[in-house]
Design an enzyme around this catalytic site. Structure first.
Site, PDB file in Angstrom:
ATOM      1  CD  GLN A 198      -2.769  -0.903   2.582  1.00 14.67           C
ATOM      2  OE1 GLN A 198      -2.790  -1.795   3.397  1.00 14.67           O
ATOM      3  NE2 GLN A 198      -3.446   0.215   2.767  1.00 14.67           N
ATOM      4  CG  HIS A 199       0.257   3.476   2.378  1.00 13.18           C
ATOM      5  ND1 HIS A 199      -0.983   4.027   2.580  1.00 13.18           N
ATOM      6  CD2 HIS A 199       0.401   2.506   3.321  1.00 13.18           C
ATOM      7  CE1 HIS A 199      -1.561   3.409   3.615  1.00 13.18           C
ATOM      8  NE2 HIS A 199      -0.754   2.485   4.071  1.00 13.18           N
ATOM      9  CG  ASP A 222       0.233  -5.446   1.087  1.00 13.43           C
ATOM     10  OD1 ASP A 222      -0.493  -4.589   1.627  1.00 13.43           O
ATOM     11  OD2 ASP A 222       1.462  -5.522   1.305  1.00 13.43           O
TER      12      ASP A 222
HETATM   13  O1  LIG Z   1       1.630   0.293   4.970  1.00  4.29           O
HETATM   14  C1  LIG Z   1       1.065  -0.777   5.109  1.00  4.29           C
HETATM   15  C2  LIG Z   1      -0.345  -0.832   5.518  1.00  4.29           C
HETATM   16  O2  LIG Z   1      -0.910   0.424   5.791  1.00  4.29           O
HETATM   17  C3  LIG Z   1       1.825  -2.035   4.846  1.00  4.29           C
HETATM   18  O3  LIG Z   1       1.141  -3.157   5.348  1.00  4.29           O
HETATM   19  C4  LIG Z   1       2.143  -2.167   3.383  1.00  4.29           C
HETATM   20  O4  LIG Z   1       0.955  -2.495   2.681  1.00  4.29           O
HETATM   21  C5  LIG Z   1       3.277  -3.142   3.111  1.00  4.29           C
HETATM   22  O5  LIG Z   1       2.942  -4.457   3.400  1.00  4.29           O
HETATM   23  P1  LIG Z   1       3.972  -5.683   3.431  1.00  4.29           P
HETATM   24  O6  LIG Z   1       4.808  -5.603   2.197  1.00  4.29           O
HETATM   25  O7  LIG Z   1       4.739  -5.573   4.694  1.00  4.29           O
HETATM   26  O8  LIG Z   1       3.071  -6.894   3.422  1.00  4.29           O
END
Ligand SMILES: O=C(CO)[C@@H](O)[C@H](O)COP(=O)(O)O
Ligand SMILES: Nc1ncnc2c1ncn2[C@@H]1O[C@H](COP(=O)(O)OP(=O)(O)O)[C@@H](O)[C@H]1O
Length: 461
Positions: free
Chosen positions: A71-72, A222
């Protein structure tokens, strides 16, 4: 759908994972993977190369595909679709000051959450756009379009216009979870001029069909994809131990937590996904492995040979800054080292720190929804470790269910692809994964020691 195969992608922080799945049953028939570059600022073209490697030999067998992604992340592109800057990832904290500034511009924390569902911290895309405006004005001026990581990978598949979904969009800081729509004015305010944003595609819609007939679903963040794979119901809490640590749950109503502890994201079905996210999770164990010169299995064996509480060694594991609690400038702290501290204690303290920080996230999410956890499910790379299985129920003080090892983000993306392919009202009813539930006597003293250190270090950075 009979005989159709669908491809699900997880373009996450550390790697791309691909699963080719039987669309009717959800059975995995083939897998692929490729690593991503390290760091919190990454040339996003590396994800496209990783996608090509991970899907080699799989893509041409699929009737449909969806991409789940970290995300983000800020993918800022010029008018020819080339990155103007490295993508700043969710765990890059350089925009912490810009987050404070944007929250104030929106009228303060509660007003901010009322608009976008969350109180902005450095993870959110809009804060990164503001950082680009302030620190790389030439790159900011050339920014024509802003995508999220999963949108960028999806467009690599279609070659057409860009699209996204409400789940991932809700992590940008310029999407209204109240109206289920972009707030382009907020993106413009962040970077200083209007930018093109991807089309938002509904949960079951076909976003595009390629020249070869491949159906492409909306894709999603994700964590939203993992929730779709696990078919979460209200009261289920998913704890993910990847690069990030996440506690998430499904809510049928919108969440707007002005305290900022819980982010009120949208999910990949039409509901909401309140989440508590830590920036330090699996890498707490990776670091300990490196320091002790052991692999994950040996780290787990050492940890299980030490007593609960690690003979007084407690770790505040905010090595890379932290987001829950919001301490972007934090570093890690070890307390209680003595001349008797052993390798076993050091290993144990790492698992306990990881699990305590996740327990805090679970408490925040369940207290926000007012719904105690009916079931805690644990997924993500580090959930494979036997010491996690043994210690999680003790630290969390509740049974923990481990779905069979699998790539749940990629599986959720595959389920979304099968949904788009089917044209049905509901996602395909795949059998739930086999799972094992672990129980243990609760160890509240471990959490108490962790909480003392966490609170003592609050003002240190
Ligand atoms: O920033 C967040 C949720 O807000 C993280 O959960 C990212 O989505 C990255 O996820 P992973 O790669 O650690 O699964
Ligand atoms: N058996 C294990 N024990 C502890 N950590 C593990 C184990 N297997 C993998 N990991 C860790 O899990 C992380 C990768 O998990 P993953 O969920 O794929 O992350 P992400 O989705 O953020 O890319 C890595 O940091 C890796 O070292």
């Amino acid at each position: 759908m009979a005989d159709d195969l669908v491809l699900g992608i997880d373009s996450s922080t550390q790697s791309t994972k691909a699963v080719l799945v039987d669309a009717a049953t959800g059975e995995v028939v083939a897998r692929g993977a490729a690593p991503h570059p390290a760091g919190t600022a990454v040339d996003p073209r590396a994800w496209l190369e990783a996608f090509d490697v991970a899907t080699d030999g799989l893509l041409d067998r699929a009737s449909a595909i969806s991409v789940g992604g970290q995300q983000h992340g800020m993918v800022a592109l010029d008018s020819s679709g080339e990155p103007v800057h490295d993508a700043l990832l969710w765990n890059d904290t350089r925009s912490a000051d810009q987050a404070v500034e944007l929250v104030a511009e929106l009228g303060g924390p509660q007003a901010c959450a009322d608009v976008v569902g969350s109180v902005l911290v450095a993870s959110f895309t809009s804060t990164k756009l503001r950082w680009l405006r302030d620190h790389q004005p030439e790159a900011a001026a050339r920014t024509h379009e802003v995508l999220l990581p999963h949108d960028y990978v999806s467009r690599h598949v279609t070659g057409g216009d860009a699209f996204t979904d409400r789940g991932d969009a809700s992590g940008t800081g310029y999407f209204s979870t109240a109206d289920d729509a972009w707030r382009p004015d907020l993106a413009e305010a962040a970077i200083g001029h209007a930018v093109s944003l991807p089309r938002i595609v509904g949960p079951s819609e076909t976003a595009a069909t390629t020249a070869s007939g491949l159906v492409v679903g909306a894709g999603t963040g994700d964590n939203m994809a993992a929730a779709l794979a696990l078919d979460l119901e209200p009261g289920d809490v998913v704890v993910s131990i990847g690069t990030s640590g996440v506690a998430s749950t499904i809510s049928t109503t919108r969440v707007a937590d002005g305290s900022g502890a819980v982010t009120g994201f949208a999910d990949a079905t039409g509901n909401f996904l309140p989440m508590g996210t830590t920036m330090n999770a699996a890498r707490i164990l990776d670091l300990q492995c490196a320091l002790l010169g052991v692999d994950h299995d040996e780290l787990g064996r050492l940890a299980l040979a030490a007593p609960s509480g690690a003979n007084g060694l407690t770790i505040s594991p905010y090595y890379a800054g932290e987001r829950t609690p919001n301490r972007p400038g934090a570093t890690g702290t070890w307390a209680g080292l003595t001349v008797s501290t052993s390798r076993e204690d050091i290993a144990r303290a790492a698992f306990e720190a990881l699990l305590c920080s996740l327990a805090d996230a679970v408490d925040l999410v369940t207290s926000m929804t007012g719904q105690p956890a009916r079931r805690i499910l644990m997924v993500g790379g580090a959930a494979a470790n036997p010491a996690v299985h043994a210690l999680a129920p003790a630290v969390l003080g509740a049974p923990v269910t481990l779905p069979a090892p699998g790539e749940y983000v990629a599986l959720g993306a595959a389920r979304q692809a099968a949904w788009a392919l089917s044209g049905s009202e509901n996602p395909p009813a795949w059998a739930p994964p086999a799972s094992e539930t672990y129980t243990a006597d609760a160890t509240p003293a471990v959490r108490e020691a962790y909480a003392r250190l966490r609170d003592r270090t609050e003002t240190w950075h």
